[in-house]
Design an enzyme around this catalytic site. Structure first.
Site, PDB file in Angstrom:
ATOM      1  N   GLU A   1       0.435  -1.313  -0.566  1.00  0.00           N
ATOM      2  CA  GLU A   1       0.024  -0.178  -0.017  1.00  0.00           C
ATOM      3  C   GLU A   1       0.726   1.098   0.270  1.00  0.00           C
ATOM      4  O   GLU A   1       0.737   2.487   1.169  1.00  0.00           O
ATOM      5  CB  GLU A   1      -1.023  -0.073   1.298  1.00  0.00           C
ATOM      6  CG  GLU A   1      -2.018  -1.571   1.294  1.00  0.00           C
ATOM      7  CD  GLU A   1      -3.563  -1.251   2.745  1.00  0.00           C
ATOM      8  OE1 GLU A   1      -3.155  -0.092   3.051  1.00  0.00           O
ATOM      9  OE2 GLU A   1      -3.691  -1.988   2.450  1.00  0.00           O
TER      10      GLU A   1
ATOM     11  N   GLU B   1      -4.329  -8.798   0.547  1.00  0.00           N
ATOM     12  CA  GLU B   1      -4.797  -9.496   1.863  1.00  0.00           C
ATOM     13  C   GLU B   1      -6.110  -9.317   2.164  1.00  0.00           C
ATOM     14  O   GLU B   1      -7.210  -8.267   1.238  1.00  0.00           O
ATOM     15  CB  GLU B   1      -4.414  -8.041   2.075  1.00  0.00           C
ATOM     16  CG  GLU B   1      -2.939  -7.818   3.374  1.00  0.00           C
ATOM     17  CD  GLU B   1      -2.282  -7.030   3.991  1.00  0.00           C
ATOM     18  OE1 GLU B   1      -3.583  -6.654   4.580  1.00  0.00           O
ATOM     19  OE2 GLU B   1      -1.263  -6.435   2.709  1.00  0.00           O
TER      20      GLU B   1
END
Length: 479
Positions: free
Chosen positions: A118, A264
Site C-alpha cells: 500500500e 490481504e
C-alpha cells in the site's frame, strides 16, 4: 465498459489456458520473526493445516530457507523503506534478487515478489521510485533466468473513492499517472494486480448501510440483495463487489484485463470497545466462508472466468487492539481453520445454478448445456418431472448438473461463466431426481476449480474452451 470487460476476459482466458491453476486461499505471515514461533514451527503449522500459499511481509532468510522442499508457494516482500534505494539503482535490485530469491530457488518455491505494501496510501515519499523499483527487480529476475517469478505491488481499496456500484468505480484521479504506469508494467510483464480488500473496514465505514451478512458471505433475503443498477449484476458478498470495482477501475485505465489476486483480506476477532462486529464468531465465519467462496473456482460477476484467489490476513496476531490472527504468537489457535478440510468439505455431488446469477448468463448456460454440452434435458420439458417450477434458475440447475455428471470424468468443471456452483445438498424434489455422487455411480466430485484439480484430475483445455469461451461469447449477445 461492460463489453470491454467481457472481451478482456475472453482474451485473458484463451491466452492463459496452458497456465491455468487451481483456486487457492493462502495466508499472510506478518510481524517480526523474533516474536513468532521458530521458522521450523511456523512451517509445521502451515503443513499441518494444508496451507499451500503464503505471503511473507518480512523476507527473513531463515523462514525462506525453512520453506524449502515443502512445495508451498511463497510470495516474498520488499519493505517500503527499501523501495527508494532499489528504485534508484539496478545494482541494488540485482543484489536484492540474489539475496532473497536466487539463493533459495528452486528448493524454496518463490513465485512472486510484493514490492512494498500500500505504498501509494501509506508511504508517499517512496511513490516516485515504486515503478522503477518494480522494473529493476523484474529485469534482475530475467538476468538470473528466474522468469517464473512475478513482480507486483499490493494496492489498497482506498485508491477507489467510490467502489459501489462497481460498474462506475474509478481510481482516485490524483494518482492516475502512477497507477497507469503500474498497470502498464503489470501488462507488459504478464503479472497480476495485488489488491488489499477488507469487507470489515467497508462495513464499519458505511455504518449499517450494508448488512453484516453481506460482508460475511452469508445469504441475503430477496428484498435485501445487492444489485449494481447499471449491469444488474447481483453481488452475494462485499468482497466480490470490491474485486469487481477494481476490475472496472482497471478497465477505465487500460486494456486488456489484468487478473487480480487479493493479497490481504480478513476480519478481526477482537477490537476497540465500539467495534461490536469484531468477534471470534464473525472472524471464523468470514474466513471459512471466504475459503468456500474462493474454492468455487469462479470469479466476481464481471469476470466469472478469472479465479478470485485470496490471502487471509493473518497467521499470527500482531500487537495492536485489532486482532486478525488465526493463531496466538505462542502457536495456539484462536479458532479452527483448515484450508485442506475446507476444500474437501466444499466438494459435493451436484452442480447447480448459483443463487442470484445473471438471468441472461443462466439462459446462455442452459442453452449451451442442452445443446453443445449434450446434457439430457428431457426432464425439464413441459409435462416432465423437472419442468416445474418453470424458471431459468431451476432448468439451468438441472441441465448444469446433468452435463457435469456426464462429462466431469473427461475433465469438465462446474463453472458455466460463473453462474454455477458445487453443492453437497441434493437439489432433487418430488419425482425430479438430480444425478449425483449420492445417487449414481459418478463417484466423488473433484474440488471445484477453474482448471486442473490435482495430479489425477485435470480439466482438459478443450472442455474449458468449449464451456467458458462459448459462454463468454454468448453473453456478449445480451450486453
Amino acid at each position: 465498459m461492460r463489453l470491454e470487460l467481457w472481451l478482456g476476459s475472453i482474451l485473458f482466458i484463451f491466452g492463459s489456458l496452458s497456465n491455468v491453476t487451481v483456486a487457492f486461499v493462502g495466508i499472510n505471515i506478518a510481524g517480526e520473526l523474533s516474536n513468532l514461533p521458530s521458522p521450523e514451527q511456523v512451517v509445521a503449522i502451515l503443513r499441518a493445516h494444508k496451507i499451500t500459499h503464503v505471503r511473507l511481509f518480512n523476507s527473513d532468510v531463515r523462514l525462506i530457507n525453512a520453506l524449502s522442499d515443502t512445495g508451498i508457494e511463497v510470495m516474498i516482500s520488499v519493505a517500503n523503506s527499501d523501495i527508494m534505494g532499489i528504485g534508484k539503482s539496478p545494482s541494488a535490485a540485482a543484489s536484492w534478487i540474489n539475496t532473497h530469491v536466487a539463493a533459495f530457488k528452486p528448493a524454496t518455491n518463490i513465485t512472486a515478489i510484493a514490492v512494498g505494501s500500500e505504498v501509494i496510501s501509506s508511504t508517499p515519499t517512496a511513490v516516485p521510485f515504486l515503478v522503477s523499483a518494480m522494473n529493476y527487480l523484474y529485469k534482475a529476475l530475467l538476468a538470473s533466468n528466474l522468469n517464473d517469478v512475478k513482480v507486483s505491488t499490493p494496492l489498497s481499496m482506498d485508491l477507489i473513492p467510490t467502489p459501489f456500484p462497481p460498474s462506475t468505480a474509478t481510481f482516485n484521479h490524483s494518482w492516475n499517472s502512477t497507477i497507469y504506469d503500474i498497470l502498464e508494467f503489470l501488462k507488459n510483464s504478464n503479472s497480476f494486480y495485488m489488491l488489499n480488500a477488507y469487507p470489515y473496514k467497508d462495513y464499519i465505514q458505511h455504518n449499517g448501510v450494508f448488512p453484516i451478512q453481506y460482508a460475511l458471505f452469508q445469504p441475503l433475503p430477496v428484498v435485501k440483495q445487492i444489485v449494481d443498477p447499471n449491469t444488474l449484476f447481483h453481488y452475494e458478498s462485499m468482497l466480490d463487489a470490491m474485486v469487481d470495482a477494481t476490475y472496472y477501475s482497471i478497465a477505465a485505465c487500460i486494456t486488456p484485463v489484468i487478473p487480480i489476486i487479493v493479497t490481504e483480506t480478513g476480519w478481526p476477532w477482537a477490537g476497540a470497545a465500539n467495534e461490536s462486529a469484531a468477534t471470534v464468531e464473525n472472524a471464523e465465519t468470514f474466513k471459512n466462508n471466504l475459503i468456500k467462496r474462493v474454492l468455487t473456482g469462479s470469479g466476481p460477476p464481471s469476470q466469472p472466468g478469472i479465479l478470485m484467489n485470496s490471502y487471509i490476513f493473518e497467521l499470527f496476531n500482531e500487537d495492536d487492539n485489532r486482532s486478525y490472527g488465526v493463531y496466538f504468537r505462542n502457536g495456539s489457535a484462536v479458532y479452527s481453520l483448515d484450508l485442506g478440510d475446507s476444500m474437501e468439505n466444499n466438494t459435493g455431488g451436484f452442480c447447480v445454478a448459483r443463487k442470484g446469477a445473471d438471468p441472461d448468463g443462466l439462459q446462455s448456460g442452459l442453452n449451451w448445456a442442452c445443446g453443445q454440452g449434450q446434457a439430457n434435458c428431457s426432464a425439464i420439458q413441459s409435462g416432465q418431472p423437472c419442468y416445474l417450477p418453470n424458471t431459468v434458475q431451476n432448468h439451468a440447475s438441472y441441465a448444469y448438473n446433468d452435463y457435469y455428471q456426464r462429462k466431469r470424468v473427461e475433465g469438465a468443471t462446474c463453472d458455466f461463466g460463473g453462474t454455477a456452483i458445487i453443492t453437497n445438498i441434493d437439489p432433487s424434489y418430488g419425482s425430479c431426481i438430480f444425478k449425483g455422487s449420492s445417487n449414481s455411480s459418478a463417484g466423488r466430485v473433484s474440488p471445484p476449480a477453474f482448471g486442473p484439480v490435482g495430479p489425477t484430475g485435470s480439466a482438459s483445455p478443450t472442455h474449458r474452451v468449449h464451456e467458458i469461451g462459448y459462454l463468454m461469447l454468448a453473453t456478449l449477445l445480451f450486453c
